[in-house]
Motif scaffolding. Structure first.
Motif, mmCIF file in Angstrom:
data_model
loop_
_atom_site.group_PDB
_atom_site.id
_atom_site.type_symbol
_atom_site.label_atom_id
_atom_site.label_comp_id
_atom_site.label_asym_id
_atom_site.label_seq_id
_atom_site.Cartn_x
_atom_site.Cartn_y
_atom_site.Cartn_z
ATOM 1 N N GLU A 105 1.018 -1.201 0.010
ATOM 2 C CA GLU A 105 -0.011 0.082 0.159
ATOM 3 C C GLU A 105 0.958 1.392 0.098
ATOM 4 O O GLU A 105 2.170 1.005 0.294
ATOM 5 C CB GLU A 105 -0.840 -0.037 1.360
ATOM 6 N N ALA A 106 0.431 2.287 -0.357
ATOM 7 C CA ALA A 106 1.132 3.418 -0.401
ATOM 8 C C ALA A 106 0.793 4.506 0.571
ATOM 9 O O ALA A 106 -0.799 4.527 0.769
ATOM 10 C CB ALA A 106 0.942 4.162 -1.869
ATOM 11 N N GLU A 107 1.692 5.239 1.140
ATOM 12 C CA GLU A 107 1.301 6.288 2.129
ATOM 13 C C GLU A 107 1.972 7.575 1.863
ATOM 14 O O GLU A 107 3.260 7.563 1.425
ATOM 15 C CB GLU A 107 1.533 5.907 3.729
ATOM 16 N N LYS A 108 1.422 8.585 1.878
ATOM 17 C CA LYS A 108 2.203 9.859 1.736
ATOM 18 C C LYS A 108 3.076 10.331 2.790
ATOM 19 O O LYS A 108 2.597 9.961 3.932
ATOM 20 C CB LYS A 108 1.209 11.272 1.574
ATOM 21 N N SER A 109 4.228 10.781 2.663
ATOM 22 C CA SER A 109 5.240 11.002 3.579
ATOM 23 C C SER A 109 6.028 12.233 3.264
ATOM 24 O O SER A 109 7.212 12.006 2.506
ATOM 25 C CB SER A 109 6.236 9.898 3.991
ATOM 26 N N GLY A 110 5.692 13.400 3.546
ATOM 27 C CA GLY A 110 6.418 14.672 2.986
ATOM 28 C C GLY A 110 6.336 14.924 1.712
ATOM 29 O O GLY A 110 5.306 14.818 1.076
ATOM 30 N N GLU A 111 7.448 15.036 0.903
ATOM 31 C CA GLU A 111 7.392 15.044 -0.282
ATOM 32 C C GLU A 111 7.773 13.897 -0.950
ATOM 33 O O GLU A 111 8.436 13.979 -2.090
ATOM 34 C CB GLU A 111 8.512 16.165 -0.765
ATOM 35 N N SER A 112 7.489 12.727 -0.482
ATOM 36 C CA SER A 112 7.581 11.518 -1.169
ATOM 37 C C SER A 112 6.511 10.592 -0.799
ATOM 38 O O SER A 112 5.628 10.986 -0.004
ATOM 39 C CB SER A 112 9.012 10.884 -0.564
ATOM 40 N N VAL A 113 6.454 9.408 -1.364
ATOM 41 C CA VAL A 113 5.228 8.227 -1.116
ATOM 42 C C VAL A 113 6.210 7.083 -0.377
ATOM 43 O O VAL A 113 7.096 6.616 -1.199
ATOM 44 C CB VAL A 113 4.668 7.863 -2.199
ATOM 45 N N GLU A 114 5.648 6.635 0.572
ATOM 46 C CA GLU A 114 6.098 5.258 1.163
ATOM 47 C C GLU A 114 5.331 4.181 0.617
ATOM 48 O O GLU A 114 4.456 4.192 0.797
ATOM 49 C CB GLU A 114 6.256 5.303 2.461
ATOM 50 N N VAL A 115 6.031 3.068 -0.076
ATOM 51 C CA VAL A 115 5.472 1.956 -0.480
ATOM 52 C C VAL A 115 5.892 0.941 0.483
ATOM 53 O O VAL A 115 6.902 0.535 0.669
ATOM 54 C CB VAL A 115 5.881 1.468 -1.790
ATOM 55 N N ILE A 116 4.616 0.334 1.404
ATOM 56 C CA ILE A 116 4.856 -0.494 2.432
ATOM 57 C C ILE A 116 4.318 -1.882 1.818
ATOM 58 O O ILE A 116 3.090 -1.890 1.666
ATOM 59 C CB ILE A 116 4.205 0.014 3.562
ATOM 60 N N GLY A 117 5.074 -2.742 2.106
ATOM 61 C CA GLY A 117 4.481 -4.199 1.776
ATOM 62 C C GLY A 117 5.364 -5.343 1.993
ATOM 63 O O GLY A 117 6.507 -5.055 3.073
ATOM 64 N N ALA A 172 -4.658 14.995 -0.422
ATOM 65 C CA ALA A 172 -4.007 14.445 -1.248
ATOM 66 C C ALA A 172 -4.113 12.840 -1.187
ATOM 67 O O ALA A 172 -4.352 12.353 -0.041
ATOM 68 C CB ALA A 172 -2.530 14.647 -0.971
ATOM 69 N N GLU A 173 -4.276 12.000 -2.347
ATOM 70 C CA GLU A 173 -4.477 10.510 -2.345
ATOM 71 C C GLU A 173 -3.329 10.236 -3.091
ATOM 72 O O GLU A 173 -2.853 10.659 -3.729
ATOM 73 C CB GLU A 173 -5.793 10.104 -2.956
ATOM 74 N N VAL A 174 -2.577 9.053 -2.639
ATOM 75 C CA VAL A 174 -1.548 8.530 -3.217
ATOM 76 C C VAL A 174 -1.783 7.069 -3.745
ATOM 77 O O VAL A 174 -2.502 6.340 -3.047
ATOM 78 C CB VAL A 174 -0.337 8.586 -2.232
ATOM 79 N N SER A 175 -1.150 6.762 -4.816
ATOM 80 C CA SER A 175 -1.329 5.356 -5.159
ATOM 81 C C SER A 175 0.143 4.855 -5.450
ATOM 82 O O SER A 175 1.037 5.816 -6.014
ATOM 83 C CB SER A 175 -2.364 5.235 -6.465
#
Length: 189
Positions: free
Chosen positions: A53-65, A108-111
């Motif tokens: 899944e993806a989560e917003k983290s500052g000016e980046s996106v964390e992909v956690i899996g 904001a939504e991230v994918s």
């Protein structure tokens, strides 16, 4: 031919959802799996069940899996085989190479999309002989969708304003080619 002068143009600001951030990250990582028996040789290694899944983290996106590593190996001097299984967790921080700073961050939504699913590119018996060293590569593309402002030009008299200008926008072909200069069509000129 211009229909309007600059003083006739009107602009409006519209708030809409749009792609306000994009990024991509390729990574190679190593894992060590310790099977129940000391391996003699590696017969195969697979990565399965990738979930993230993806989560917003500052000016980046964390992909956690997580994904499962399955290793088919021989042991006891290549007389027996077994499959070792291990579930591995990961976090890939994907920087946003494009980011619209004027977006409204609270909505904001991230994918994330795995453009390359995790894949074993190398599996070898570790130096100590009791484990298996696995090299895995993976790649993710991420997008951030948020509210932002766009500026649009507005027709002062509405859309009907174009109807009375005798403009032909249909792009239709009536087969009228007499006015074409044949020398312009010749590729050798």
């Amino acid at each position: 031919m211009s229909i309007y002068t600059d003083r006739d143009l009107q602009c409006r600001e519209i708030i809409t959802k749009a792609v306000c951030g994009k990024g991509r990250k390729f990574s190679q990582v190593s894992h060590t799996v310790i099977p129940p028996h000391a391996p003699t040789s590696i017969l195969g290694a697979w990565i399965i069940n990738n979930q993230y899944e993806a989560e917003k983290s500052g000016e980046s996106v964390e992909v956690i899996g997580t994904y499962d590593i399955n290793i088919w190996y021989s042991y006891d001097k290549n007389t027996k085989t077994d499959v070792a299984k291990e579930t591995v967790s990961y976090v890939d921080v994907v920087p946003l190479s494009y980011l619209d700073k004027k977006h409204r961050g609270s909505t904001a939504e991230v994918s994330a999309v795995a453009t390359q699913e995790p894949n074993c590119i190398e599996a070898a018996v570790s130096t100590g002989g009791d484990g298996v060293l696995i090299r895995v590569e993976r790649e993710f593309r991420v997008e951030m969708i948020a509210e932002t402002k766009v500026c649009v030009v507005v027709c002062p008299n509405g859309c009907d304003d174009f109807d009375d200008k005798n403009l032909d926008f249909d792009g239709g072909d009536d087969g009228d080619f007499e006015e074409l200069d044949p020398e312009l069509l010749d590729e050798d000129n």
